[in-house]
Every structure is written in structure tokens, then in C-alpha cells.
Design a protein around this motif. Sequence first.
Motif, PDB file in Angstrom:
ATOM      1  N   THR A  90      34.878  24.590  47.528  1.00  0.00           N
ATOM      2  CA  THR A  90      35.227  25.361  46.331  1.00  0.00           C
ATOM      3  C   THR A  90      34.616  26.754  46.384  1.00  0.00           C
ATOM      4  N   GLY A  91      33.349  26.838  46.781  1.00  0.00           N
ATOM      5  CA  GLY A  91      32.685  28.143  46.863  1.00  0.00           C
ATOM      6  C   GLY A  91      33.326  29.057  47.886  1.00  0.00           C
ATOM      7  N   LEU A  92      33.666  28.508  49.044  1.00  0.00           N
ATOM      8  CA  LEU A  92      34.296  29.297  50.101  1.00  0.00           C
ATOM      9  C   LEU A  92      35.674  29.779  49.670  1.00  0.00           C
ATOM     10  N   TRP A  93      36.450  28.878  49.083  1.00  0.00           N
ATOM     11  CA  TRP A  93      37.797  29.217  48.601  1.00  0.00           C
ATOM     12  C   TRP A  93      37.734  30.264  47.496  1.00  0.00           C
ATOM     13  N   LEU A  94      36.789  30.114  46.575  1.00  0.00           N
ATOM     14  CA  LEU A  94      36.656  31.054  45.464  1.00  0.00           C
ATOM     15  C   LEU A  94      36.256  32.440  45.958  1.00  0.00           C
ATOM     16  N   GLY A  95      35.362  32.480  46.934  1.00  0.00           N
ATOM     17  CA  GLY A  95      34.958  33.764  47.485  1.00  0.00           C
ATOM     18  C   GLY A  95      36.100  34.485  48.182  1.00  0.00           C
ATOM     19  N   LEU A  96      36.900  33.720  48.920  1.00  0.00           N
ATOM     20  CA  LEU A  96      37.990  34.338  49.673  1.00  0.00           C
ATOM     21  C   LEU A  96      39.126  34.809  48.785  1.00  0.00           C
ATOM     22  N   PHE A  97      39.585  33.926  47.889  1.00  0.00           N
ATOM     23  CA  PHE A  97      40.772  34.244  47.093  1.00  0.00           C
ATOM     24  C   PHE A  97      40.454  34.760  45.695  1.00  0.00           C
ATOM     25  N   GLY A  98      39.187  34.644  45.264  1.00  0.00           N
ATOM     26  CA  GLY A  98      38.811  35.188  43.973  1.00  0.00           C
ATOM     27  C   GLY A  98      38.206  36.577  44.069  1.00  0.00           C
ATOM     28  N   LEU A  99      37.399  36.791  45.113  1.00  0.00           N
ATOM     29  CA  LEU A  99      36.774  38.096  45.317  1.00  0.00           C
ATOM     30  C   LEU A  99      37.463  38.913  46.399  1.00  0.00           C
ATOM     31  N   GLY A 100      37.994  38.224  47.397  1.00  0.00           N
ATOM     32  CA  GLY A 100      38.616  38.916  48.531  1.00  0.00           C
ATOM     33  C   GLY A 100      39.674  39.942  48.151  1.00  0.00           C
ATOM     34  N   PRO A 101      40.621  39.581  47.256  1.00  0.00           N
ATOM     35  CA  PRO A 101      41.679  40.542  46.903  1.00  0.00           C
ATOM     36  C   PRO A 101      41.157  41.862  46.350  1.00  0.00           C
ATOM     37  N   LEU A 102      39.979  41.859  45.725  1.00  0.00           N
ATOM     38  CA  LEU A 102      39.421  43.095  45.175  1.00  0.00           C
ATOM     39  C   LEU A 102      39.052  44.094  46.271  1.00  0.00           C
ATOM     40  N   PHE A 103      38.698  43.574  47.445  1.00  0.00           N
ATOM     41  CA  PHE A 103      38.208  44.426  48.522  1.00  0.00           C
ATOM     42  C   PHE A 103      39.279  44.773  49.555  1.00  0.00           C
ATOM     43  N   SER A 148      38.910  39.257  32.690  1.00  0.00           N
ATOM     44  CA  SER A 148      37.481  39.357  32.998  1.00  0.00           C
ATOM     45  C   SER A 148      37.208  38.665  34.328  1.00  0.00           C
ATOM     46  N   LEU A 149      36.659  39.402  35.303  1.00  0.00           N
ATOM     47  CA  LEU A 149      36.388  38.812  36.609  1.00  0.00           C
ATOM     48  C   LEU A 149      35.403  37.643  36.521  1.00  0.00           C
ATOM     49  N   PRO A 150      34.280  37.756  35.785  1.00  0.00           N
ATOM     50  CA  PRO A 150      33.386  36.593  35.676  1.00  0.00           C
ATOM     51  C   PRO A 150      34.092  35.363  35.123  1.00  0.00           C
ATOM     52  N   LEU A 151      34.956  35.552  34.106  1.00  0.00           N
ATOM     53  CA  LEU A 151      35.677  34.421  33.531  1.00  0.00           C
ATOM     54  C   LEU A 151      36.688  33.847  34.521  1.00  0.00           C
ATOM     55  N   VAL A 152      37.359  34.716  35.253  1.00  0.00           N
ATOM     56  CA  VAL A 152      38.309  34.256  36.267  1.00  0.00           C
ATOM     57  C   VAL A 152      37.598  33.370  37.287  1.00  0.00           C
ATOM     58  N   LEU A 153      36.446  33.824  37.764  1.00  0.00           N
ATOM     59  CA  LEU A 153      35.704  33.066  38.776  1.00  0.00           C
ATOM     60  C   LEU A 153      35.155  31.759  38.211  1.00  0.00           C
ATOM     61  N   ILE A 154      34.642  31.800  36.993  1.00  0.00           N
ATOM     62  CA  ILE A 154      34.102  30.583  36.367  1.00  0.00           C
ATOM     63  C   ILE A 154      35.208  29.561  36.129  1.00  0.00           C
ATOM     64  N   VAL A 155      36.328  30.027  35.561  1.00  0.00           N
ATOM     65  CA  VAL A 155      37.441  29.122  35.272  1.00  0.00           C
ATOM     66  C   VAL A 155      38.017  28.539  36.557  1.00  0.00           C
ATOM     67  N   ALA A 156      38.246  29.397  37.552  1.00  0.00           N
ATOM     68  CA  ALA A 156      38.834  28.934  38.808  1.00  0.00           C
ATOM     69  C   ALA A 156      37.897  27.982  39.546  1.00  0.00           C
ATOM     70  N   GLY A 157      36.628  28.342  39.639  1.00  0.00           N
ATOM     71  CA  GLY A 157      35.675  27.510  40.356  1.00  0.00           C
ATOM     72  C   GLY A 157      35.465  26.164  39.695  1.00  0.00           C
ATOM     73  N   SER A 158      35.265  26.163  38.386  1.00  0.00           N
ATOM     74  CA  SER A 158      35.045  24.897  37.683  1.00  0.00           C
ATOM     75  C   SER A 158      36.301  24.031  37.690  1.00  0.00           C
ATOM     76  N   SER A 159      37.475  24.645  37.573  1.00  0.00           N
ATOM     77  CA  SER A 159      38.730  23.890  37.586  1.00  0.00           C
ATOM     78  C   SER A 159      38.968  23.252  38.953  1.00  0.00           C
ATOM     79  N   ALA A 160      38.685  23.995  40.012  1.00  0.00           N
ATOM     80  CA  ALA A 160      38.849  23.448  41.356  1.00  0.00           C
ATOM     81  C   ALA A 160      37.899  22.281  41.573  1.00  0.00           C
ATOM     82  N   PHE A 161      36.637  22.468  41.218  1.00  0.00           N
ATOM     83  CA  PHE A 161      35.637  21.414  41.428  1.00  0.00           C
ATOM     84  C   PHE A 161      35.979  20.169  40.615  1.00  0.00           C
ATOM     85  N   ILE A 162      36.330  20.351  39.342  1.00  0.00           N
ATOM     86  CA  ILE A 162      36.647  19.219  38.475  1.00  0.00           C
ATOM     87  C   ILE A 162      37.931  18.529  38.930  1.00  0.00           C
ATOM     88  N   GLY A 163      38.957  19.311  39.260  1.00  0.00           N
ATOM     89  CA  GLY A 163      40.213  18.729  39.719  1.00  0.00           C
ATOM     90  C   GLY A 163      40.034  17.926  41.002  1.00  0.00           C
TER      91      GLY A 163
END
Length: 210
Positions: free
Chosen positions: A147-160, A56-71
Motif C-alpha cells: 500500500t505504501g509503495l503504491w500510494l507513493g508511486l500513484f499518489g505522489l508520483g504524478p505531482l513530480f 487536498s493532497l493530505p486527504l487524498v493520500l489518507i483516503v487512498a491509503g486507508s481505503s487500499a489497506f482496509i479493502g
Amino acid sequence: MPEALQHIMTEMTPWLQQYGYLILALAIAIEGVGIPAPGQSLLIVASLLAATGEMSLPLVLIVAGSSAFIGNSLGYLLGGKFGDILLKRGWIKANTEAKLHSFIGKYGLIALLLSRFIEGLKQTIFIGCGMAKMPLKKFLLGNTLATGLWLGLFGLGPLFIRNELTPILSFYHHHQHLFWLVTTALIIIALVALSTVMKRRRDQTDTDCQ
């Protein structure tokens, strides 16, 4: 699919198929506390698997973004609370600490924006921010933007850009410092422009109320 991307898919897909979002979260989070892991590669593959319906793309983005921020935040707290112990135990070298302090002192918030995209630096910069006693509000702002910039590039970028990823990744790896300096400069310009507009609106509102 480009050969380089196919290699990443071959290596990382079995991990995601077996452990799912847990391995994605763990790999991304532990990088923030100084442990090298293939979090970025897993994010790229998870994004592509989401495009085929396997994740699930929403779950991928939520998990990745929250994990990066928390880590990243845990790394900051670790550096702030136990920086001296890390130095004494040799987990952070004295010359590494000196370089981090110099980099953070010179670039401040920009250091955080750049760090998430540079191997080696992204595993130590957040601990370094804690050791350098960066103000919490400044750290949280930088962490959020990075985190937002990284998530946009590597979380959404590959789709496009699935069919164009090989030359883009090649350019990125050869010119990543220049790439992020330019990107960061554009973000700062946008933030300054937004701040100026908001200030003018507040001033105009104050004038109208008088």
C-alpha cells in the motif's frame, strides 16, 4: 498535458468533482475484495487535482491509503472465512485458486508487493492470501509495504512527473512485471540491510552492557 493523461483527466475528473473523496475511497477499497474498479486512475487524477487546489493532497493520500489497506484486509478475511463458498458459487474459479496458491507459495511476501500494480492480480491476490491461510502478521506486513509503495508511486508520483507521464506509463505497462521484480528486489535488499544494521547495534549494546 500528455494526451494519455488528458484522457484520464477527462474521464475521471467529473466523478471526483461530483462525489469527491467518497468515490475515491470506494473505488480503491472494492478492488481489494475482487471487484474491478478505476481506483488507480482516480488516485492519479485526484493527485493532479490536489496540485491545482481542487482537492487536498493530505486527504487524498489518507483516503487512498486507508481505503487500499482496509479493502485488501477485507479481501484477506473474505478469503479466509468464505473461501469454500466463493469456490462453490463460482465467484473464484478453481484454476484461479490454484494459480493464486502457486504464486503465493512461490513468492510469499513478494507476491503482495507485486500484486497492487498488476491488473487482475490486484483484484484477487488478497482473497487468495486468505484462502491460502497466509499468516496474519505476514499479510499485514506485505499489505502495509504494498500500500505504501503504491500510494507513493500513484499518489505522489504524478505531482513530480506530470509532463513526462505518457512515456513512463507506456514503459510501465509494457514491462510492469520486470519493473516490480526489480523494485521488490531493491526493497528486500534495503530491508535485509536495515535488519542487519539493527542486529549489529543490538549485539553491540548487549556487549557493552556485559
